[in-house]
Every structure is written in structure tokens, then in C-alpha cells.
Motif scaffolding. Structure first.
Motif, PDB file in Angstrom:
ATOM      1  N   VAL A  47       0.913  -1.164   0.067  1.00 38.97           N
ATOM      2  CA  VAL A  47       0.118  -0.015   0.145  1.00 38.97           C
ATOM      3  C   VAL A  47       0.861   1.113  -0.056  1.00 38.97           C
ATOM      4  CG1 VAL A  47      -1.581   1.308   1.319  1.00 38.97           C
ATOM      5  CG2 VAL A  47      -1.928  -1.173   0.980  1.00 38.97           C
ATOM      6  N   THR A  48       1.983   1.295   0.644  1.00 38.44           N
ATOM      7  CA  THR A  48       2.934   2.271   0.805  1.00 38.44           C
ATOM      8  C   THR A  48       3.631   2.524  -0.676  1.00 38.44           C
ATOM      9  OG1 THR A  48       3.522   1.828   2.997  1.00 38.44           O
ATOM     10  CG2 THR A  48       4.883   3.175   1.842  1.00 38.44           C
ATOM     11  N   THR A  51       0.721   4.231  -2.586  1.00 46.37           N
ATOM     12  CA  THR A  51       0.785   5.682  -2.245  1.00 46.37           C
ATOM     13  C   THR A  51       1.795   6.518  -2.651  1.00 46.37           C
ATOM     14  OG1 THR A  51      -0.368   4.993  -0.258  1.00 46.37           O
ATOM     15  CG2 THR A  51       0.656   7.195  -0.204  1.00 46.37           C
ATOM     16  N   HIS A  54       1.210   7.422  -6.427  1.00 48.14           N
ATOM     17  CA  HIS A  54       0.002   8.392  -6.676  1.00 48.14           C
ATOM     18  C   HIS A  54       0.433   9.811  -6.022  1.00 48.14           C
ATOM     19  CE1 HIS A  54      -2.050   8.531  -2.891  1.00 48.14           C
ATOM     20  NE2 HIS A  54      -2.368   7.430  -2.947  1.00 48.14           N
ATOM     21  N   SER A  55       1.296   9.922  -5.068  1.00 48.91           N
ATOM     22  CA  SER A  55       1.705  11.110  -4.458  1.00 48.91           C
ATOM     23  C   SER A  55       2.503  11.726  -5.364  1.00 48.91           C
ATOM     24  CB  SER A  55       2.220  10.653  -3.183  1.00 48.91           C
ATOM     25  OG  SER A  55       1.555  10.385  -2.023  1.00 48.91           O
ATOM     26  N   GLY A 111       0.282   3.174  -9.222  1.00 49.32           N
ATOM     27  CA  GLY A 111      -0.044   4.530  -8.426  1.00 49.32           C
ATOM     28  C   GLY A 111       0.201   5.617  -9.027  1.00 49.32           C
ATOM     29  N   ASN A 140      -3.381  13.974   0.211  1.00 49.72           N
ATOM     30  CA  ASN A 140      -2.355  12.879   0.305  1.00 49.72           C
ATOM     31  C   ASN A 140      -2.805  11.900   1.536  1.00 49.72           C
ATOM     32  OD1 ASN A 140      -1.194  12.191  -2.201  1.00 49.72           O
ATOM     33  ND2 ASN A 140      -0.034  13.973  -1.790  1.00 49.72           N
ATOM     34  N   VAL A 141      -2.823  12.684   2.755  1.00 48.56           N
ATOM     35  CA  VAL A 141      -2.907  11.981   3.854  1.00 48.56           C
ATOM     36  C   VAL A 141      -4.399  11.581   4.101  1.00 48.56           C
ATOM     37  CG1 VAL A 141      -3.065  12.522   6.320  1.00 48.56           C
ATOM     38  CG2 VAL A 141      -0.999  13.418   5.004  1.00 48.56           C
ATOM     39  N   LEU A 143      -6.353  10.614   1.324  1.00 47.04           N
ATOM     40  CA  LEU A 143      -6.277   9.564   0.469  1.00 47.04           C
ATOM     41  C   LEU A 143      -5.726   8.307   1.213  1.00 47.04           C
ATOM     42  CD1 LEU A 143      -5.149  10.760  -2.871  1.00 47.04           C
ATOM     43  CD2 LEU A 143      -7.511  10.141  -2.195  1.00 47.04           C
ATOM     44  N   GLU A 144      -4.675   8.667   1.852  1.00 46.82           N
ATOM     45  CA  GLU A 144      -4.019   7.334   2.465  1.00 46.82           C
ATOM     46  C   GLU A 144      -5.121   6.952   3.609  1.00 46.82           C
ATOM     47  OE1 GLU A 144      -0.895   4.360   3.104  1.00 46.82           O
ATOM     48  OE2 GLU A 144      -1.690   5.709   1.633  1.00 46.82           O
ATOM     49  N   GLN A 147      -7.638   4.836   2.196  1.00 47.66           N
ATOM     50  CA  GLN A 147      -7.157   3.632   1.582  1.00 47.66           C
ATOM     51  C   GLN A 147      -6.932   2.633   2.650  1.00 47.66           C
ATOM     52  OE1 GLN A 147      -4.495   5.232  -2.485  1.00 47.66           O
ATOM     53  NE2 GLN A 147      -3.500   4.361  -0.483  1.00 47.66           N
ATOM     54  N   LEU A 148      -6.170   3.179   3.824  1.00 45.59           N
ATOM     55  CA  LEU A 148      -6.220   2.103   4.874  1.00 45.59           C
ATOM     56  C   LEU A 148      -7.496   1.720   5.456  1.00 45.59           C
ATOM     57  CD1 LEU A 148      -2.967   4.079   6.571  1.00 45.59           C
ATOM     58  CD2 LEU A 148      -3.109   1.833   5.262  1.00 45.59           C
TER      59      LEU A 148
END
Length: 194
Positions: A47-48, A51, A54-55, A111, A140-141, A143-144, A147-148
Motif C-alpha cells: 500500500v505504501t 501511495t 500516486h503522491s 499508483g 494525500n494524507v 487519501l491514505e 485507503q487504509l
């Protein structure tokens, strides 16, 4: 702080929204359905990687360093889901190769594509404001976090079906991946650029 919270909520809402984020939700589902709670370290790296991808493109696009065809990005996003769902067909023993983690590369690469999809939405919100770093970080935070939440939901669903209902893990993987594949294929066919 209010502005950070505003963009955090926008990013979070974008990823979990049924209307805005269905393709991104499907991708996260297809990407993570092969994992269970015991695989949390591998899942975190995966997942990182997504991320980070996409970031990078989200930032490059918002700062107008990268320009792209929206029609092609909207087509490529469901294609990434189709490819990810198909890759799940090759999972047989659930012993994931750590020497050559090809799935991590694909998560990073896909991503990059998904970030371009997010960027159009974010750029329309930001307008011509010259100071967008804080807003970009907050988005971004958010979105993350979204996602989590989806990853956690998938882990819980997998636990329920595989551990409590004693479904065969491979059959469960194929069933969910097959559903994601069909929906994504239909989305891709609807979005073929003319």
C-alpha cells in the motif's frame, strides 16, 4: 489547521466515495484481497508503494510539471484493476516471493496512473493558488487514511469468510477478483478514448 482538515476530508471523501472513488476502491480491493492479517508487513509495503506512486504524479500534475490526456488516464485506471485482478489468478500457495516483489513494482507504477486521476479533481479545487504544498499534503494524507480504511475492511471481510465461514482462501480470492475484473473491464470499455 482548518485548511489542512478541509483538504484531508476532501482526500478521504474522494477515496471512499461511491460516486468518485469506485475505481480506486476496486483497485485497492483487487490489490489487497490476497492478503490476511498475518501478512500485514507485506501489505503495508504494498500500500505504501501505491501511495508513493500516486503522491508523485499528483504533485507533478498539480505543479503543472506533467500534462496528460484525461481521457487516457480515465481509461487506464480500470485497466490497472483488470491487470491486478488477473494477477490474482496466479496466486496458488499464498507464499509470496520476497526476492523479486513484482507486485510492489506494479503497485508503484499503477499508483502513478491513479495519482493522475486524483490530480484533475484536486486541481479543480485548488484553482490558481500559488501555495498548495500544505493542501497537497493534506489531500494525500486523507487519501491514505481512506485507503487504509478500505484495506482494513478487506482484511476483516477476508477473516470472516476464510477463518470463520471456512471458505477456501483461493476460491474466495478468485471470486472477489473475478467481480473486480468484470466491473473494471466494463468501466474500461466505456472509457475507451475515441
Amino acid at each position: 489547521m482548518d485548511q489542512f482538515l478541509t483538504y484531508f476530508k476532501v482526500g478521504f471523501g474522494h477515496i471512499i466515495s461511491r460516486d468518485l472513488g469506485v475505481d480506486h476502491i476496486l483497485f485497492i480491493v483487487a490489490l489487497t484481497i490476497r492478503y490476511q492479517f498475518a501478512d500485514w508487513k507485506k501489505l503495508l509495503v504494498l500500500v505504501t508503494a501505491f501511495t508513493i506512486g500516486h503522491s508523485i504524479t499528483l504533485a507533478l500534475s498539480v505543479f503543472n510539471i506533467v500534462n496528460y490526456s484525461i481521457a487516457w488516464i480515465e481509461f487506464l485506471i480500470p485497466v490497472t484493476i483488470v491487470i491486478t485482478a488477473l494477477s490474482n489468478l496466479f496466486v496458488k500457495k499464498f507464499s509470496f516471493n520476497t526476492r523479486f516483489p513484482l507486485i510492489y513494482f506494479f503497485a508503484l507504477f499503477f499508483g502513478l496512473i491513479h495519482g493522475l486521476g486524483f490530480s484533475n479533481y484536486l486541481k479543480s479545487m485548488l484553482g490558481k493558488d500559488s501555495s498548495v504544498v500544505w493542501e497537497l499534503l493534506a489531500f494525500n494524507v486523507g487519501l491514505e487514511a481512506g485507503q487504509l480504511l478500505i484495506v482494513l475492511a478487506m482484511l476483516i471481510i477476508s477473516f470472516i469468510f476464510v477463518n470463520l465461514f471456512k471458505c477456501n482462501r483461493r476460491e474466495f480470492l478468485l471470486y472477489i477478483s473475478g467481480g473486480a475484473f468484470v466491473v473494471a473491464l466494463l468501466m474500461a470499455l466505456e472509457r475507451v478514448p475515441h
